[in-house]
Design an enzyme around this catalytic site. Sequence first.
Site, PDB file in Angstrom:
ATOM      1  N   HIS A  38       0.893  -1.271  -0.172  1.00  0.00           N
ATOM      2  CA  HIS A  38      -0.035   0.009  -0.008  1.00  0.00           C
ATOM      3  C   HIS A  38       1.125   1.421  -0.011  1.00  0.00           C
ATOM      4  O   HIS A  38       1.543   1.502   0.869  1.00  0.00           O
ATOM      5  CB  HIS A  38      -0.747  -0.245   1.164  1.00  0.00           C
ATOM      6  CG  HIS A  38      -1.925   1.052   1.347  1.00  0.00           C
ATOM      7  ND1 HIS A  38      -2.362   1.458   2.560  1.00  0.00           N
ATOM      8  CD2 HIS A  38      -2.685   1.841   0.353  1.00  0.00           C
ATOM      9  CE1 HIS A  38      -3.162   2.606   2.263  1.00  0.00           C
ATOM     10  NE2 HIS A  38      -3.501   2.618   0.892  1.00  0.00           N
ATOM     11  N   HIS A  80      -0.944  10.761  -2.042  1.00  0.00           N
ATOM     12  CA  HIS A  80      -2.232  10.345  -1.423  1.00  0.00           C
ATOM     13  C   HIS A  80      -3.325  11.524  -1.430  1.00  0.00           C
ATOM     14  O   HIS A  80      -4.245  11.619  -1.864  1.00  0.00           O
ATOM     15  CB  HIS A  80      -2.201   9.467  -0.423  1.00  0.00           C
ATOM     16  CG  HIS A  80      -3.801   8.961  -0.024  1.00  0.00           C
ATOM     17  ND1 HIS A  80      -4.377   9.621   1.247  1.00  0.00           N
ATOM     18  CD2 HIS A  80      -4.362   8.088  -0.253  1.00  0.00           C
ATOM     19  CE1 HIS A  80      -5.599   9.240   1.299  1.00  0.00           C
ATOM     20  NE2 HIS A  80      -5.548   8.088   0.469  1.00  0.00           N
TER      21      HIS A  80
END
Length: 757
Positions: A38, A80
């Site tokens: 991730h 992100h």
Amino acid sequence: MRLHVCFTLAICLSTLQSALVSGSPAETVKQVQQIIAHRGASSDRPENTLAAFRQAIRLKATAIEIDVRTSKDGELFLLHDAKLDRTTNGKGLASELTMPQLKQLDAGAWFKEEYRGERIPTLAEALEVCRGKIDVLLDLKEQGSAYAEAVAKTVREHGDPQHTIVGVRSVEQARLFRKLLPQSPQLGFIPSPETIDTFAKAGVETIRLWPRWLVDESLVPKVHRLGVKLHLNGSTGKPEEIIPLLQHKPDWLLVDDVATLMATLKEHQQNGKISAKLDQLIDKTGGPALVPGISRPNAVSFLNRDYKMLALPEELQGQPRYLFDGGSGNRVEITFKKPAVVFAAFEYNNTGAWSFPQGRSPMDHGWRLLSTDAYRGSSNDRLKDKPHFASIYYCEFKAEQTLSGLPPWWLCLAITDLKSANQISGFKAGTSGPVKIQPTFSYEAEATRARPLQVPEFKNSQQWSEWQAEQRRAFQQQLVFPYRGKIEIAPVGEDVDRGTFRQREFAVTNDGQRIFRFFRLSPQAEPQQTLPTIVCFMGHGKVSQILEDRNSYQHACAARFAEQGYLVYAMENVGMEPGVDQHHELDHLLRLDGFSWYGLLFAHQQILLQHVFADQQVNTKKVGVTGVSTGGLLALSAAAFEPRVAATSVQGIFGSMRVSFIRDRHRHCHCGAIPGLLPQFDLPEMALLVTPRPLHISNAVSDGFSPAEAKRCIKLIAPLYEQAGGETPEFSEPPGRHEYAFEEALQFFTKTIGKPE
């Protein structure tokens, strides 16, 4: 795509038991084809950096997940968050900087000083590092054809389309990328479980299901039945997180900590031999999910806790056992097909949770002492600053006998055959066996047993109306606090400019003493006609949660309706004003007189509704009420006892109060045990006071107020609701936990009371 660990544990481990899919540990591990790091190996390195990607490659992950954004000058880069603040030394929106400006920022020191100097990478740089070494999963943070074409062009020029996975959030996006990157597999970031079919039909090869959705037992079989792969998110990679996910046979797993996931998968695969040993002894199991494991120091104790075994006798180390959720031990049932011996730890603390009922010892139930003070775990490891131990007991079971009736908390240390048990020091064959104890009368079972609706039979609508009027009078007498003074309402201060609307505070007094306040949210421009109006009742918390705080579980629902042009009223709960919460104290003060804190709220809602219907700008034929949790109960009661309310959205509470506040009382605030409410005014009965008007009920997938219980009660009342001339209440089960579902409510109110013109 970040998944919060505590949330994952609560949902994955506590509420998925009945949904688990069969499969040996070896089979479930073999099923996993992709191990996705991730944002790179983000537990070891700063996320979305080249250092994190290189570490993922070293750890032998099969893919990395990255987040793609566009800079001010049109370059694709990885970050992100929309803002720079969390993961760089920059401030503000990343999209407002050019790529050269972004490259000047430090993207590593926030994580650890040793990574100072790491830069925000471009998509091209990331693809070049990964090409030929690891697959790349693109989490596309923007929409539009120009953005899509730029991503596809970069993948073709700097990466490998066959090993680039496109994460798509809509069917349209899937079709667009199928044209732009026909060789690239796609992962569906589906917005809701209802869209599984449409994404699969669009050719998306893999579907992501959030763990919180897995309480719906039909979803995983549906994914497998459609022939698409299953993607699940984890975070820590630890056994207590991953083992329950593996029961669903995922094809892809995403985590932050790749190394820990690898170790967990390896150990779980080895536990396949343990599972085979247990299968030889055990005929069937019941209750919570039981997962095979072994006893050893540092092994996980329970599925839903990060507790570890610290010390246990050497003879028990390496023995097969079952893990289950701590707190669910009283529901464990194991039926044996061959003689077996169970070794367990009881009475590890003095709360009663680790003890048998009625203060009985394990020996009263047929268990025998193996060793005193022999087990130590991390959950209760010290007592009065000294190491704390529990005693270990054993019990022999014959074929066809069942282990059951144990405390909520107990630790399974070993399940062995008699031959293996005889090798364990302290065990004496023939000295133990389950003993049935006469059960104690259960007041809880009596209080929670199912009862028929407290509603008489009706022959016509006139009888319905008469019954509803009688119920309203009874509710007023029994449950509404009777203020004896003169009630007055006055504005406080000036209007507050909230951009698209104005906010005004009002104080309500009883003989000149303030009792509560409410807020009126109105359009900036004076309307030329009356407006559809929504009254928002707040749940536990502060009124700011319905007025301002979009990140709260109430999601600033009042303000959001006002932004849509509705005239909105928002009531503050007495005892929950800014400062110290005093609602429990108020509840305690009123109970001896037969009232409660809710009795105050019922009185206040009636005062507010009278004011609302007297407001000259309110379209009195188009007034809706809504709220979540306590606010949901207040919305339901408001509609039940004010016939002029046109539409009602009740969220995060519907179901029998016998289930919510008796059976599940430890999960909810005890103020919900409202004196005098049952049996006459349980929520299903209260809903029948709303018919034939439209009613919307919403309990989120992972709400502590169970969607299943809500649906059970809707099914119960539906025939009567229709008999009275109404339509069956609408039900929505959105993703999420205990929170307000604004979009579902907006859609309902748009349909029932209309949108402001």
